[in-house]
Design a protein around this motif. Structure first.
Motif, PDB file in Angstrom:
ATOM      1  N   ARG A   1      10.153  27.112 -36.381  1.00 24.22           N
ATOM      2  CA  ARG A   1       9.024  28.037 -36.242  1.00 24.22           C
ATOM      3  C   ARG A   1       7.792  27.377 -35.606  1.00 24.22           C
ATOM      4  N   ASP A   2       7.851  26.070 -35.325  1.00 27.35           N
ATOM      5  CA  ASP A   2       6.713  25.352 -34.747  1.00 27.35           C
ATOM      6  C   ASP A   2       5.482  25.436 -35.631  1.00 27.35           C
ATOM      7  N   VAL A   3       5.703  25.400 -36.931  1.00 25.23           N
ATOM      8  CA  VAL A   3       4.627  25.364 -37.920  1.00 25.23           C
ATOM      9  C   VAL A   3       4.955  24.263 -38.915  1.00 25.23           C
TER      10      VAL A   3
ATOM     11  N   LEU B   1      10.616  25.430 -41.089  1.00 27.58           N
ATOM     12  CA  LEU B   1       9.281  24.844 -41.207  1.00 27.58           C
ATOM     13  C   LEU B   1       9.355  23.335 -41.368  1.00 27.58           C
TER      14      LEU B   1
ATOM     15  N   ARG C   1      -1.669  25.174 -36.361  1.00 27.58           N
ATOM     16  CA  ARG C   1      -0.271  25.462 -36.689  1.00 27.58           C
ATOM     17  C   ARG C   1       0.146  24.714 -37.960  1.00 27.58           C
TER      18      ARG C   1
ATOM     19  N   ALA D   1      -4.017  26.841 -40.400  1.00 30.54           N
ATOM     20  CA  ALA D   1      -3.515  28.144 -39.985  1.00 30.54           C
ATOM     21  C   ALA D   1      -3.538  29.105 -41.161  1.00 30.54           C
TER      22      ALA D   1
ATOM     23  N   VAL E   1       3.276  32.593 -42.787  1.00 30.10           N
ATOM     24  CA  VAL E   1       3.570  32.026 -41.452  1.00 30.10           C
ATOM     25  C   VAL E   1       3.859  33.132 -40.445  1.00 30.10           C
TER      26      VAL E   1
ATOM     27  N   LEU F   1       0.887  34.616 -38.640  1.00 30.29           N
ATOM     28  CA  LEU F   1       0.032  33.763 -37.797  1.00 30.29           C
ATOM     29  C   LEU F   1       0.133  34.180 -36.332  1.00 30.29           C
TER      30      LEU F   1
END
Length: 263
Positions: free
Chosen positions: A65-67, A94, A136, A159, A260, A263
């Protein structure tokens, strides 16, 4: 009679002096054993006052998820006890950073409010230096850690913020457990979570157990009421403070994922 009164006063003063001197041993309950097993990759954090802290970076499984989720522990144990949470969040794509405060998990130093603030900043800076944009990163704070990440959020905007079993401030919890003591006057470490939260603009989720015997549920509800940008409130029925359902259960993980996805 005067002599008896003086003796009683002396005893009370002595007791309060002992509590003043040893209060941090009552607040912070670290597992000081060095963490030998690993979840993810072993990394090292460096604090602004020169301490090196052990940590794990757990990459998110695909599709990622690039978080990243920065996890701030409560006052007990060490990061090994949060491994199931890291695995569950990683399974949702995550990236997770688990770390131990000073004095925990074999780290040097002694915990304090100011020290933990330095430690969590080192964790956030590590993620940023590793290429994760600050916007992020989701902060996840557990109990005392909820106060730690909320204070961080006042200067380093995340975030989003997930607060698990948060309290209004440390004195409010202490007064519940020690009603016969002037806790608010004695405390050296304040952790004014609700006060700091009022200045946080990031979206906030609050998760708590209905049967929490450490941080009463009404404390967590008051924290939710103090959040200017509250997005979610999750009560886990029947859950006590250290129950698996509240530590790393599916409802906790789902609360993080919901935040998430907004966001």
């Amino acid at each position: 009679m005067v002599r008896v009164a003086l003796i009683l006063v002396s005893v009370v003063v002595l007791l309060l002096a002992v509590l003043w001197g040893y209060q941090r041993q009552l607040i912070y309950l670290p597992d000081t054993t060095a963490v030998t097993t690993s979840v993810g990759r072993d990394v090292e954090l460096e604090t602004s006052d020169g301490l090196r802290l052990g940590a794990w970076l757990v990459p998110g499984q695909q599709p990622a998820r690039d978080v990243a989720v920065l996890v701030a522990n409560g006052n007990g144990g060490n990061r090994a006890g949060r491994a199931p949470l890291a695995r569950a969040l990683s399974a949702q794509g995550l990236t997770v950073l688990l770390f131990d405060y000073r004095g925990y998990g074999g780290n040097e130093g002694s915990p304090s409010e100011r020290g933990l603030a330095r430690d969590v900043r080192a964790a956030q800076q590590y993620l940023v230096d590793s290429g994760v944009p600050a916007d992020r990163i989701v902060y996840f704070g557990e109990s005392l850690g909820a106060a730690v990440v909320t204070e961080l959020a006042t200067s380093e905007a995340p975030a989003g913020l997930v607060l698990r079993s948060p309290f209004v401030d440390l004195a409010s919890v202490g007064q519940v457990h020690y009603p016969f003591l002037p806790v608010r006057l004695l405390l050296r470490d304040k952790f004014p979570l609700a006060e700091h939260l009022a200045a946080v603009k990031a979206p906030v989720s609050v998760v708590y157990g209905s049967d929490d015997s450490v941080v009463p549920s009404d404390q967590s509800r008051k924290v939710a009421e103090a959040a200017p940008t509250l997005k979610d409130v999750v009560e886990i029925p029947g859950a006590d403070h250290n129950d698996a359902a509240l530590v790393h259960g599916p409802e906790v993980v789902a609360a993080v994922v919901r935040l998430v996805e907004q966001l």
